[in-house]
Design a protein around this motif. Structure first.
Motif, PDB file in Angstrom:
ATOM      1  N   ARG A 220       0.818  -1.212   0.000  1.00 49.41           N
ATOM      2  CA  ARG A 220       0.000   0.000   0.000  1.00 49.41           C
ATOM      3  C   ARG A 220       0.852   1.262   0.000  1.00 49.41           C
ATOM      4  O   ARG A 220       0.509   2.253  -0.639  1.00 49.41           O
ATOM      5  CB  ARG A 220      -0.939   0.003   1.206  1.00 49.41           C
ATOM      6  CG  ARG A 220      -2.009  -1.059   1.088  1.00 49.41           C
ATOM      7  CD  ARG A 220      -2.943  -1.018   2.258  1.00 49.41           C
ATOM      8  NE  ARG A 220      -3.862  -2.144   2.244  1.00 49.41           N
ATOM      9  CZ  ARG A 220      -4.919  -2.240   3.026  1.00 49.41           C
ATOM     10  NH1 ARG A 220      -5.180  -1.294   3.908  1.00 49.41           N
ATOM     11  NH2 ARG A 220      -5.701  -3.288   2.950  1.00 49.41           N
TER      12      ARG A 220
ATOM     13  N   GLU B 170       2.149   1.703  -3.551  1.00 49.96           N
ATOM     14  CA  GLU B 170       1.069   2.177  -4.417  1.00 49.96           C
ATOM     15  C   GLU B 170       0.807   3.663  -4.194  1.00 49.96           C
ATOM     16  O   GLU B 170       0.618   4.421  -5.149  1.00 49.96           O
ATOM     17  CB  GLU B 170      -0.217   1.374  -4.157  1.00 49.96           C
ATOM     18  CG  GLU B 170      -0.161  -0.029  -4.702  1.00 49.96           C
ATOM     19  CD  GLU B 170      -1.354  -0.879  -4.269  1.00 49.96           C
ATOM     20  OE1 GLU B 170      -2.145  -0.445  -3.400  1.00 49.96           O
ATOM     21  OE2 GLU B 170      -1.477  -2.000  -4.806  1.00 49.96           O
ATOM     22  N   GLN B 171       0.794   4.086  -2.936  1.00 48.38           N
ATOM     23  CA  GLN B 171       0.569   5.501  -2.623  1.00 48.38           C
ATOM     24  C   GLN B 171       1.688   6.373  -3.183  1.00 48.38           C
ATOM     25  O   GLN B 171       1.438   7.426  -3.759  1.00 48.38           O
ATOM     26  CB  GLN B 171       0.457   5.709  -1.109  1.00 48.38           C
ATOM     27  CG  GLN B 171       0.214   7.138  -0.687  1.00 48.38           C
ATOM     28  CD  GLN B 171      -1.129   7.672  -1.140  1.00 48.38           C
ATOM     29  OE1 GLN B 171      -2.105   6.936  -1.177  1.00 48.38           O
ATOM     30  NE2 GLN B 171      -1.184   8.924  -1.487  1.00 48.38           N
ATOM     31  N   TYR B 172       2.913   5.914  -3.049  1.00 52.18           N
ATOM     32  CA  TYR B 172       4.052   6.664  -3.569  1.00 52.18           C
ATOM     33  C   TYR B 172       3.955   6.792  -5.090  1.00 52.18           C
ATOM     34  O   TYR B 172       4.164   7.870  -5.643  1.00 52.18           O
ATOM     35  CB  TYR B 172       5.367   5.972  -3.178  1.00 52.18           C
ATOM     36  CG  TYR B 172       6.577   6.660  -3.740  1.00 52.18           C
ATOM     37  CD1 TYR B 172       7.075   7.806  -3.129  1.00 52.18           C
ATOM     38  CD2 TYR B 172       7.206   6.194  -4.874  1.00 52.18           C
ATOM     39  CE1 TYR B 172       8.178   8.467  -3.652  1.00 52.18           C
ATOM     40  CE2 TYR B 172       8.301   6.838  -5.418  1.00 52.18           C
ATOM     41  CZ  TYR B 172       8.784   7.980  -4.802  1.00 52.18           C
ATOM     42  OH  TYR B 172       9.866   8.625  -5.313  1.00 52.18           O
ATOM     43  N   GLU B 173       3.602   5.689  -5.755  1.00 50.80           N
ATOM     44  CA  GLU B 173       3.515   5.719  -7.223  1.00 50.80           C
ATOM     45  C   GLU B 173       2.394   6.649  -7.681  1.00 50.80           C
ATOM     46  O   GLU B 173       2.532   7.313  -8.717  1.00 50.80           O
ATOM     47  CB  GLU B 173       3.298   4.307  -7.759  1.00 50.80           C
ATOM     48  CG  GLU B 173       4.536   3.448  -7.638  1.00 50.80           C
ATOM     49  CD  GLU B 173       4.326   2.016  -8.068  1.00 50.80           C
ATOM     50  OE1 GLU B 173       3.150   1.553  -8.142  1.00 50.80           O
ATOM     51  OE2 GLU B 173       5.334   1.328  -8.331  1.00 50.80           O
ATOM     52  N   ARG B 174       1.297   6.717  -6.939  1.00 50.54           N
ATOM     53  CA  ARG B 174       0.214   7.632  -7.304  1.00 50.54           C
ATOM     54  C   ARG B 174       0.644   9.086  -7.181  1.00 50.54           C
ATOM     55  O   ARG B 174       0.145   9.946  -7.908  1.00 50.54           O
ATOM     56  CB  ARG B 174      -1.009   7.395  -6.400  1.00 50.54           C
ATOM     57  CG  ARG B 174      -1.881   6.242  -6.835  1.00 50.54           C
ATOM     58  CD  ARG B 174      -3.216   6.261  -6.123  1.00 50.54           C
ATOM     59  NE  ARG B 174      -3.114   6.101  -4.675  1.00 50.54           N
ATOM     60  CZ  ARG B 174      -3.127   4.932  -4.043  1.00 50.54           C
ATOM     61  NH1 ARG B 174      -3.221   3.810  -4.718  1.00 50.54           N
ATOM     62  NH2 ARG B 174      -3.051   4.890  -2.733  1.00 50.54           N
ATOM     63  N   ASN B 175       1.568   9.351  -6.263  1.00 47.38           N
ATOM     64  CA  ASN B 175       2.020  10.727  -6.034  1.00 47.38           C
ATOM     65  C   ASN B 175       3.145  11.166  -6.951  1.00 47.38           C
ATOM     66  O   ASN B 175       3.572  12.314  -6.867  1.00 47.38           O
ATOM     67  CB  ASN B 175       2.434  10.905  -4.573  1.00 47.38           C
ATOM     68  CG  ASN B 175       1.249  10.819  -3.633  1.00 47.38           C
ATOM     69  OD1 ASN B 175       0.138  11.167  -3.991  1.00 47.38           O
ATOM     70  ND2 ASN B 175       1.491  10.331  -2.441  1.00 47.38           N
TER      71      ASN B 175
END
Length: 59
Positions: A50, A53-58
Protein backbone atom coordinates in the motif's frame (compact mmCIF):
# COMPACT_ATOMS: atom_id res chain seq x y z
CA UNK A 1 20.42 3.52 19.19
CA UNK A 2 19.66 5.81 16.27
CA UNK A 3 17.77 9.03 16.82
CA UNK A 4 14.19 9.02 15.55
CA UNK A 5 13.75 11.71 12.93
CA UNK A 6 9.95 11.86 13.19
CA UNK A 7 8.76 10.52 16.57
CA UNK A 8 5.09 10.89 15.57
CA UNK A 9 5.60 8.41 12.74
CA UNK A 10 5.56 5.46 15.16
CA UNK A 11 1.97 6.17 16.20
CA UNK A 12 0.88 6.57 12.60
CA UNK A 13 2.52 3.32 11.53
CA UNK A 14 0.93 1.48 14.47
CA UNK A 15 -2.52 2.76 13.43
CA UNK A 16 -1.82 1.78 9.83
CA UNK A 17 -0.66 -1.69 10.92
CA UNK A 18 -3.79 -2.22 13.00
CA UNK A 19 -6.01 -1.02 10.16
CA UNK A 20 -4.37 -3.37 7.65
CA UNK A 21 -4.49 -6.30 10.09
CA UNK A 22 -8.21 -5.77 10.68
CA UNK A 23 -8.91 -5.54 6.96
CA UNK A 24 -7.14 -8.82 6.18
CA UNK A 25 -8.46 -10.63 9.24
CA UNK A 26 -5.32 -10.90 11.39
CA UNK A 27 -6.16 -10.45 15.09
CA UNK A 28 -3.44 -7.97 16.13
CA UNK A 29 -3.34 -6.92 19.78
CA UNK A 30 -0.73 -5.46 22.13
CA UNK A 31 0.79 -8.96 22.33
CA UNK A 32 1.21 -10.82 19.04
CA UNK A 33 3.30 -13.78 20.20
CA UNK A 34 0.42 -16.12 19.44
CA UNK A 35 0.36 -15.21 15.73
CA UNK A 36 2.20 -17.17 13.06
CA UNK A 37 5.05 -15.72 11.04
CA UNK A 38 2.81 -15.99 7.99
CA UNK A 39 0.13 -13.84 9.62
CA UNK A 40 2.58 -11.16 10.74
CA UNK A 41 4.35 -11.23 7.38
CA UNK A 42 1.09 -10.81 5.51
CA UNK A 43 0.39 -7.62 7.46
CA UNK A 44 3.86 -6.23 6.80
CA UNK A 45 3.71 -7.20 3.14
CA UNK A 46 0.33 -5.55 2.68
CA UNK A 47 1.59 -2.40 4.40
CA UNK A 48 4.56 -2.17 2.03
CA UNK A 49 2.34 -2.84 -0.97
CA UNK A 50 0.00 0.00 0.00
CA UNK A 51 2.85 2.41 0.74
CA UNK A 52 4.43 1.71 -2.68
CA UNK A 53 1.07 2.18 -4.42
CA UNK A 54 0.57 5.50 -2.62
CA UNK A 55 4.05 6.66 -3.57
CA UNK A 56 3.52 5.72 -7.22
CA UNK A 57 0.21 7.63 -7.30
CA UNK A 58 2.02 10.73 -6.03
CA UNK A 59 4.72 10.64 -8.72
Amino acid sequence: MAQKLIPEAKQGLNRFKTEVANEIGVPFTDYNGNLTSKQCGSVGGEMVKRMVEQYERNL
